[in-house]
Each structure stands twice: as C-alpha cells, then as structure tokens.
Design a protein around this motif. Structure first.
Motif, PDB file in Angstrom:
ATOM      1  N   MET A 269       0.661  -1.237   0.065  1.00 36.07           N
ATOM      2  CA  MET A 269      -0.003   0.077   0.139  1.00 36.07           C
ATOM      3  C   MET A 269       0.784   1.265   0.066  1.00 36.07           C
ATOM      4  SD  MET A 269      -2.776   1.306   2.866  1.00 36.07           S
ATOM      5  CE  MET A 269      -3.861   0.007   2.735  1.00 36.07           C
ATOM      6  N   GLY A 270       0.677   2.050  -1.106  1.00 40.55           N
ATOM      7  CA  GLY A 270       1.449   3.246  -1.044  1.00 40.55           C
ATOM      8  C   GLY A 270       0.997   4.509  -0.161  1.00 40.55           C
ATOM      9  N   CYS A 271       1.806   5.454   0.041  1.00 38.12           N
ATOM     10  CA  CYS A 271       1.326   6.520   1.000  1.00 38.12           C
ATOM     11  C   CYS A 271      -0.225   7.126   0.464  1.00 38.12           C
ATOM     12  CB  CYS A 271       2.548   7.664   0.465  1.00 38.12           C
ATOM     13  SG  CYS A 271       2.051   9.252   1.750  1.00 38.12           S
ATOM     14  N   PHE A 272      -0.546   7.217  -0.585  1.00 40.12           N
ATOM     15  CA  PHE A 272      -1.958   7.600  -1.080  1.00 40.12           C
ATOM     16  C   PHE A 272      -2.969   6.740  -0.656  1.00 40.12           C
ATOM     17  CE2 PHE A 272      -5.503   7.314  -3.779  1.00 40.12           C
ATOM     18  CZ  PHE A 272      -5.972   8.811  -3.696  1.00 40.12           C
ATOM     19  N   GLY A 273      -2.536   5.270  -0.513  1.00 38.51           N
ATOM     20  CA  GLY A 273      -3.464   4.277   0.037  1.00 38.51           C
ATOM     21  C   GLY A 273      -3.658   4.441   1.410  1.00 38.51           C
ATOM     22  N   PHE A 274      -2.474   4.389   1.961  1.00 33.41           N
ATOM     23  CA  PHE A 274      -2.715   4.646   3.535  1.00 33.41           C
ATOM     24  C   PHE A 274      -3.140   5.843   3.887  1.00 33.41           C
ATOM     25  CE2 PHE A 274      -0.720   6.571   7.359  1.00 33.41           C
ATOM     26  CZ  PHE A 274      -0.830   5.237   8.175  1.00 33.41           C
ATOM     27  N   LEU A 275      -3.200   7.089   3.192  1.00 36.06           N
ATOM     28  CA  LEU A 275      -3.693   8.069   3.944  1.00 36.06           C
ATOM     29  C   LEU A 275      -5.101   8.055   3.553  1.00 36.06           C
ATOM     30  CD1 LEU A 275      -1.243  11.066   2.707  1.00 36.06           C
ATOM     31  CD2 LEU A 275      -1.754  10.077   4.914  1.00 36.06           C
ATOM     32  N   LYS A 276      -5.764   7.502   2.415  1.00 35.24           N
ATOM     33  CA  LYS A 276      -7.109   7.386   2.262  1.00 35.24           C
ATOM     34  C   LYS A 276      -7.736   6.529   3.153  1.00 35.24           C
ATOM     35  CE  LYS A 276     -10.117   5.810  -1.658  1.00 35.24           C
ATOM     36  NZ  LYS A 276     -10.095   5.211  -3.092  1.00 35.24           N
ATOM     37  N   THR A 277      -6.988   5.310   3.464  1.00 35.34           N
ATOM     38  CA  THR A 277      -7.536   4.345   4.245  1.00 35.34           C
ATOM     39  C   THR A 277      -7.796   4.993   5.932  1.00 35.34           C
ATOM     40  OG1 THR A 277      -6.660   2.551   3.166  1.00 35.34           O
ATOM     41  CG2 THR A 277      -7.269   2.071   5.530  1.00 35.34           C
ATOM     42  N   MET A 278      -6.818   5.783   6.361  1.00 38.19           N
ATOM     43  CA  MET A 278      -6.992   6.411   7.461  1.00 38.19           C
ATOM     44  C   MET A 278      -8.138   7.460   7.624  1.00 38.19           C
ATOM     45  SD  MET A 278      -4.940   4.938   9.540  1.00 38.19           S
ATOM     46  CE  MET A 278      -5.090   5.889  10.899  1.00 38.19           C
ATOM     47  N   MET A 279      -8.077   8.062   6.298  1.00 38.49           N
ATOM     48  CA  MET A 279      -9.347   9.246   6.237  1.00 38.49           C
ATOM     49  C   MET A 279     -10.483   8.575   6.472  1.00 38.49           C
ATOM     50  SD  MET A 279      -9.362  12.528   5.738  1.00 38.49           S
ATOM     51  CE  MET A 279     -10.404  13.810   5.118  1.00 38.49           C
ATOM     52  N   ILE A 280     -10.855   7.291   5.661  1.00 33.87           N
ATOM     53  CA  ILE A 280     -11.987   6.758   5.724  1.00 33.87           C
ATOM     54  C   ILE A 280     -12.231   6.124   7.195  1.00 33.87           C
ATOM     55  CG2 ILE A 280     -13.354   4.584   4.858  1.00 33.87           C
ATOM     56  CD1 ILE A 280     -11.605   4.938   2.232  1.00 33.87           C
ATOM     57  N   LEU A 281     -11.323   5.500   7.727  1.00 35.87           N
ATOM     58  CA  LEU A 281     -11.719   5.042   9.080  1.00 35.87           C
ATOM     59  C   LEU A 281     -11.668   5.970  10.317  1.00 35.87           C
ATOM     60  CD1 LEU A 281      -8.724   2.098   9.214  1.00 35.87           C
ATOM     61  CD2 LEU A 281     -11.205   1.718   9.177  1.00 35.87           C
ATOM     62  N   PHE A 282     -11.158   6.940  10.263  1.00 34.63           N
ATOM     63  CA  PHE A 282     -11.161   8.220  11.068  1.00 34.63           C
ATOM     64  C   PHE A 282     -12.453   8.827  10.842  1.00 34.63           C
ATOM     65  CE2 PHE A 282     -10.382  12.793  12.287  1.00 34.63           C
ATOM     66  CZ  PHE A 282     -10.147  12.328  13.781  1.00 34.63           C
ATOM     67  N   ASN A 283     -13.012   9.030   9.660  1.00 34.63           N
ATOM     68  CA  ASN A 283     -14.209   9.833   9.415  1.00 34.63           C
ATOM     69  C   ASN A 283     -15.254   9.046   9.609  1.00 34.63           C
ATOM     70  OD1 ASN A 283     -13.559  12.892   8.765  1.00 34.63           O
ATOM     71  ND2 ASN A 283     -11.901  11.852   7.591  1.00 34.63           N
ATOM     72  N   GLY A 284     -15.112   7.707   9.355  1.00 30.09           N
ATOM     73  CA  GLY A 284     -16.256   6.757   9.529  1.00 30.09           C
ATOM     74  C   GLY A 284     -16.599   6.499  11.161  1.00 30.09           C
ATOM     75  N   ILE A 285     -15.567   6.721  12.072  1.00 28.97           N
ATOM     76  CA  ILE A 285     -15.712   6.589  13.497  1.00 28.97           C
ATOM     77  C   ILE A 285     -16.448   8.110  13.819  1.00 28.97           C
ATOM     78  CG2 ILE A 285     -14.656   6.795  15.695  1.00 28.97           C
ATOM     79  CD1 ILE A 285     -12.545   4.944  14.439  1.00 28.97           C
ATOM     80  N   ILE A 286     -16.016   9.171  13.366  1.00 25.47           N
ATOM     81  CA  ILE A 286     -16.644  10.305  13.541  1.00 25.47           C
ATOM     82  C   ILE A 286     -18.130  10.276  13.017  1.00 25.47           C
ATOM     83  CG2 ILE A 286     -16.999  12.931  12.890  1.00 25.47           C
ATOM     84  CD1 ILE A 286     -13.764  12.794  12.923  1.00 25.47           C
ATOM     85  N   PHE A 287     -18.503   9.964  11.872  1.00 22.84           N
ATOM     86  CA  PHE A 287     -19.892   9.849  11.283  1.00 22.84           C
ATOM     87  C   PHE A 287     -20.623   8.853  12.344  1.00 22.84           C
ATOM     88  CE2 PHE A 287     -23.106   7.719   8.762  1.00 22.84           C
ATOM     89  CZ  PHE A 287     -23.718   8.610   8.124  1.00 22.84           C
ATOM     90  N   LEU A 288     -20.354   7.812  12.888  1.00 21.03           N
ATOM     91  CA  LEU A 288     -21.012   6.855  13.661  1.00 21.03           C
ATOM     92  C   LEU A 288     -21.237   7.445  15.029  1.00 21.03           C
ATOM     93  CD1 LEU A 288     -19.372   3.449  12.834  1.00 21.03           C
ATOM     94  CD2 LEU A 288     -21.817   4.403  12.030  1.00 21.03           C
TER      95      LEU A 288
END
Length: 244
Positions: free
Chosen positions: A1-20
C-alpha cells in the motif's frame, strides 16, 4: 500500500468513526427532545439515580447541534475519500478550517484580551441574572438548565443567591433554590448565612484548577484538526494530479 492508499484508508476509518459517533449523538439528542417521557422513565429506572438526572433533557439541543456537525464532517471526509471526490474533501477542509480558526480566535481573546473576555462574560452574566429574575420558576427549560448547572458545579446563581431575589420561584415559594441552601431549605433571611459560591466563580476556579488538562486536551484537538486538514488537502491535490 502506497502513501496515498494509507492516507485514504486512515481518512476513511477516522471519519467513519466520527460519522457513527455523530449519528449516535444526534439520535440521542432527538430522542431526548421528542420522547421526554421514555427518557425520564429510563433514568428513573437506574438504581440510585439522582433526582437531578431528569435535567439531562435540557441538553437535547446541544446534542443535536454537536451530532449534526460531526455527522456532516464524518460524511464529507469518509465519502470524499471513498469516492475520491475533490468537492467533498474541499468542503471537509473548509469546515474544519472554520472550526480551527474559531478556536484559535477564542484562545487569543481569552489569553491576550483576558480583561475584555472577562468583561464580556460579566455582561453575559448580567443578562443571565435578568433572565433568572424574570423566568426562573416559570420557564421549564431555563429552570432546568440552571438547576442542572448548579447541581453539577455545586454553585448558586451566576454571582450568588441574590440573583434569585424577586424571581417567580422565590416570590411563589418564599424559598431560594435548594442548591443555594446546602442540606436544608432556606428563605431570604437564612440564605445569606450559607456559603454557596456563584456559578461563575465556581466555573472559574474549576478551569484554574484544571488548566493543564484543558490546555493538553485543546492542543490534542488542534493537532487532530491540523492532521485532518493536511490529509484532506493531500488527497485533494493527489486526486487532482491523477485526473490531469
């Protein structure tokens, strides 16, 4: 997983928690305001529940506001990363930036213009005292909010017990609120002998006593906001470069 993929995954997880979290807070806030009877029944069913727990009904609007903001932020950040939508990521960045600027501006006012901030608080306190004298005892929301605040902070009024003098509650009952009287009820002649601080001095003391913790939490929140803005802009720019 490249840097872009890592940042994208972290963005999804972090904001998914915020959304819930936002959805849960919003749901509780709506439940509190719409179905008061069920909330009170639930609170009364808790063993050894304090009678003042019923005052949580008055924080419903705050829960709705906080939940709505978190819900919007979580949706924009998570969906923007998943769909690689520059528009959503930009909106996410702008909202977080506005919140960050507001927090910085508030900190500057408190630190650099502390006398001005105290003057503004005192003016707000004068308006609060006017509302107490006018509506405490007749306005359910205002009465409940003050009761909850005084019980939590173990204080009485904004300045002291005299804030309630002339209020509908005192005029109707002849007594001051129980929070102003320690372990027993008090009337106009005995209230002055009870040393219960006002809520403004009590809150000021609470902040002073926990200044280090408050600063640490504030810095932690600011760091998270900066990280969220950096990540969202990094994804925004990377997505733009992919499409060019």
């Amino acid at each position: 997983m490249g840097c872009f993929g890592f940042l994208k995954t972290m963005m999804i997880l972090f904001n998914g928690i915020i959304f819930l979290a936002g959805a849960a807070i919003l749901g509780v806030g709506i439940w509190v305001k719409v179905d008061n009877g069920s909330v009170l029944s639930f609170l009364q069913g808790i063993s050894a529940a304090d009678s003042q727990l019923g005052q949580v009904l008055n924080v419903g609007y705050l829960l709705i506001a906080v939940g709505s903001v978190l819900l919007i932020l979580g949706f924009l950040g998570c969906c923007g990363a998943v769909r690689e939508s520059r528009c959503m990521l930009l909106l996410f960045f702008v909202i977080v930036l506005i919140v960050f600027i507001a927090e910085v501006a508030g900190a500057i006012v408190l630190l650099v213009f502390k006398p001005l901030a105290e003057d503004l608080i005192q003016k707000a306190g004068e308006e609060a005292v006017k509302n107490i004298k006018k509506d405490y005892g007749t306005n359910k929301d205002l009465t409940g909010l003050w009761n909850s605040t005084m019980t939590t902070l173990k204080c009485c009024g904004f300045n002291n017990y005299t804030d309630f003098t002339g209020s509908p509650f005192v005029n109707g009952t002849g007594f001051y609120p129980p929070q102003c009287c320690g372990s027993s009820s008090c009337n106009g002649t005995t209230a002055s002998s009870v040393d219960i601080p006002g809520c403004y001095p009590a809150l000021k003391k609470l902040v002073d006593d926990n200044a280090v913790i408050i600063i640490a939490v504030a810095l932690g929140i600011a760091a998270l906001e900066l990280a969220a803005m950096i990540v969202s802009m990094t994804l925004y720019c990377h997505i733009g470069s992919k499409r060019d």
